[in-house]
Motif scaffolding. Structure first.
Motif, mmCIF file in Angstrom:
data_model
loop_
_atom_site.group_PDB
_atom_site.id
_atom_site.type_symbol
_atom_site.label_atom_id
_atom_site.label_comp_id
_atom_site.label_asym_id
_atom_site.label_seq_id
_atom_site.Cartn_x
_atom_site.Cartn_y
_atom_site.Cartn_z
ATOM 1 N N LEU A 107 -58.864 -7.627 64.913
ATOM 2 C CA LEU A 107 -60.152 -8.188 64.499
ATOM 3 C C LEU A 107 -61.051 -8.537 65.675
ATOM 4 O O LEU A 107 -62.275 -8.600 65.529
ATOM 5 C CB LEU A 107 -59.923 -9.451 63.658
ATOM 6 N N LEU A 108 -60.448 -8.780 66.840
ATOM 7 C CA LEU A 108 -61.207 -9.208 68.016
ATOM 8 C C LEU A 108 -60.916 -8.296 69.192
ATOM 9 O O LEU A 108 -59.781 -7.866 69.394
ATOM 10 C CB LEU A 108 -60.856 -10.652 68.390
ATOM 11 N N PHE A 160 -59.795 -17.587 63.001
ATOM 12 C CA PHE A 160 -60.536 -16.368 63.329
ATOM 13 C C PHE A 160 -62.033 -16.593 63.230
ATOM 14 O O PHE A 160 -62.811 -16.156 64.093
ATOM 15 C CB PHE A 160 -60.125 -15.229 62.389
ATOM 16 N N VAL A 208 -54.827 -16.649 65.163
ATOM 17 C CA VAL A 208 -55.587 -15.401 65.117
ATOM 18 C C VAL A 208 -54.642 -14.201 65.221
ATOM 19 O O VAL A 208 -54.779 -13.211 64.482
ATOM 20 C CB VAL A 208 -56.650 -15.361 66.235
ATOM 21 N N GLY A 220 -63.222 -6.494 62.293
ATOM 22 C CA GLY A 220 -63.452 -7.935 62.381
ATOM 23 C C GLY A 220 -64.801 -8.325 61.812
ATOM 24 O O GLY A 220 -64.940 -9.365 61.146
ATOM 25 N N GLU A 276 -54.054 -11.212 62.415
ATOM 26 C CA GLU A 276 -54.135 -9.785 62.726
ATOM 27 C C GLU A 276 -52.825 -9.077 62.380
ATOM 28 O O GLU A 276 -52.829 -7.947 61.887
ATOM 29 C CB GLU A 276 -54.468 -9.604 64.211
#
Length: 296
Positions: free
Chosen positions: A48-49, A10, A37, A62, A41
């Motif tokens: 987060l993205l 991440f 990633v 994030g 999550e």
């Protein structure tokens, strides 16, 4: 307990804002980084993205997580370095160095790393400090030796010391330069903006109230040394870079002129790096710099 590998994936995707760039930086397949990633999550129960935009951006959750991830990865690197002291590093280390360091210290540095870490492959880029710093930020390098670089928030800068610089010319030109105003009659070579030596040269003219001539730009310090040695012009350069030429009289340090501001030399590296090769290399850089008195 969260897996550190998931957090690292991440971190690099968030920092480089691209899954492919993060995969290259971590030397992993992109699907592996993507999986890590997503798994992070899933475990957190938070997105987060934001993948809908390019480059990728962090969500508010994030951004908050990134701050703690960076702290955690930096601490993990320090712990790893302490516990693995004396062990051999492996893999690929992408090293960037400024011209002067390459000429004075690089051969010994590469020999030292090869002897102590035979399974470590070192790829070297020699360039201007500003360019190297941008490559480091983009994830194209792992560590760099630079002079007075741009300060970027994602990088850490460990000062090696100061380096003396001064006006240097061939002997014939030195005979015609008796005072600062004589400099304006010479062809002056500088590295192009925003290079450190170019800035130092411009500041010298301003400080002593002189109108600078048109500078001749060259993006290679080694080439500038050759041009000055051939009598094609003069320039401000690191004195350590031309030690031998000064000692043998092929070049002259114009030390009767007003002094030139010294350079600050740094080891620059990304924050939150887990690769053992990075601290191993920074230790070796410091040792070699001391051996050659590269900086004060």
């Amino acid at each position: 307990m969260l897996n550190l590998k998931l957090i690292e994936a991440f971190y690099w995707v968030a920092k480089l804002r691209n899954f492919h760039a993060a995969a290259e930086r971590m030397r992993l397949a992109q699907p592996t980084v993507t999986y890590r990633v997503k798994e992070l999550e899933r475990q957190l129960g938070r997105s987060l993205l934001s993948r809908s935009s390019q480059p990728i951006r962090m969500t508010p959750q994030g951004q908050a997580f990134f701050v703690n991830a960076e702290r955690l990865l930096t601490l993990a690197q320090e712990m790893q370095h302490q516990m693995r002291a004396g062990q051999s590093a492996t893999g690929l280390l992408r090293l960037g160095v400024m011209d002067a360091f390459a000429a004075v210290c690089l051969p010994e540095l590469l020999r030292d790393l090869a002897e102590r870490h035979p399974d470590l492959d070192v790829s070297v880029v020699v360039d201007l400090s500003h360019t190297l710093t941008l490559k480091l930020e983009a994830g194209e390098l792992d560590v760099a030796v630079v002079s007075s670089p741009p300060i970027l928030p994602d990088l850490r800068y460990d000062r090696l010391g100061g380096q003396a610089v001064g006006w240097v010319s061939a002997p014939a030109a030195a005979e015609t330069i008796r005072e600062p105003s004589d400099i304006t009659q010479q062809r002056i070579f500088i590295t192009p903006p925003p290079s450190n030596l170019g800035t130092i040269t411009a500041e010298w003219f301003r400080e002593y109230g002189l109108e600078p001539p048109s500078f001749s730009m060259c993006n290679s310090m080694s080439a500038i040394v050759r041009l000055v040695t051939a009598g094609a012009g003069i320039g401000i350069m690191p004195l350590k870079l031309v030690d031998d030429a000064l000692a043998t009289g092929r070049l002259c340090h114009l030390n009767h002129l007003p002094p030139v501001k010294s350079q600050d030399i740094f080891i620059a590296l990304p924050r939150g790096v887990l690769d053992l090769a990075v601290p191993v290399t920074t230790d070796a850089i410091r040792a070699v710099a001391r051996n050659h008195a590269f900086s004060d």
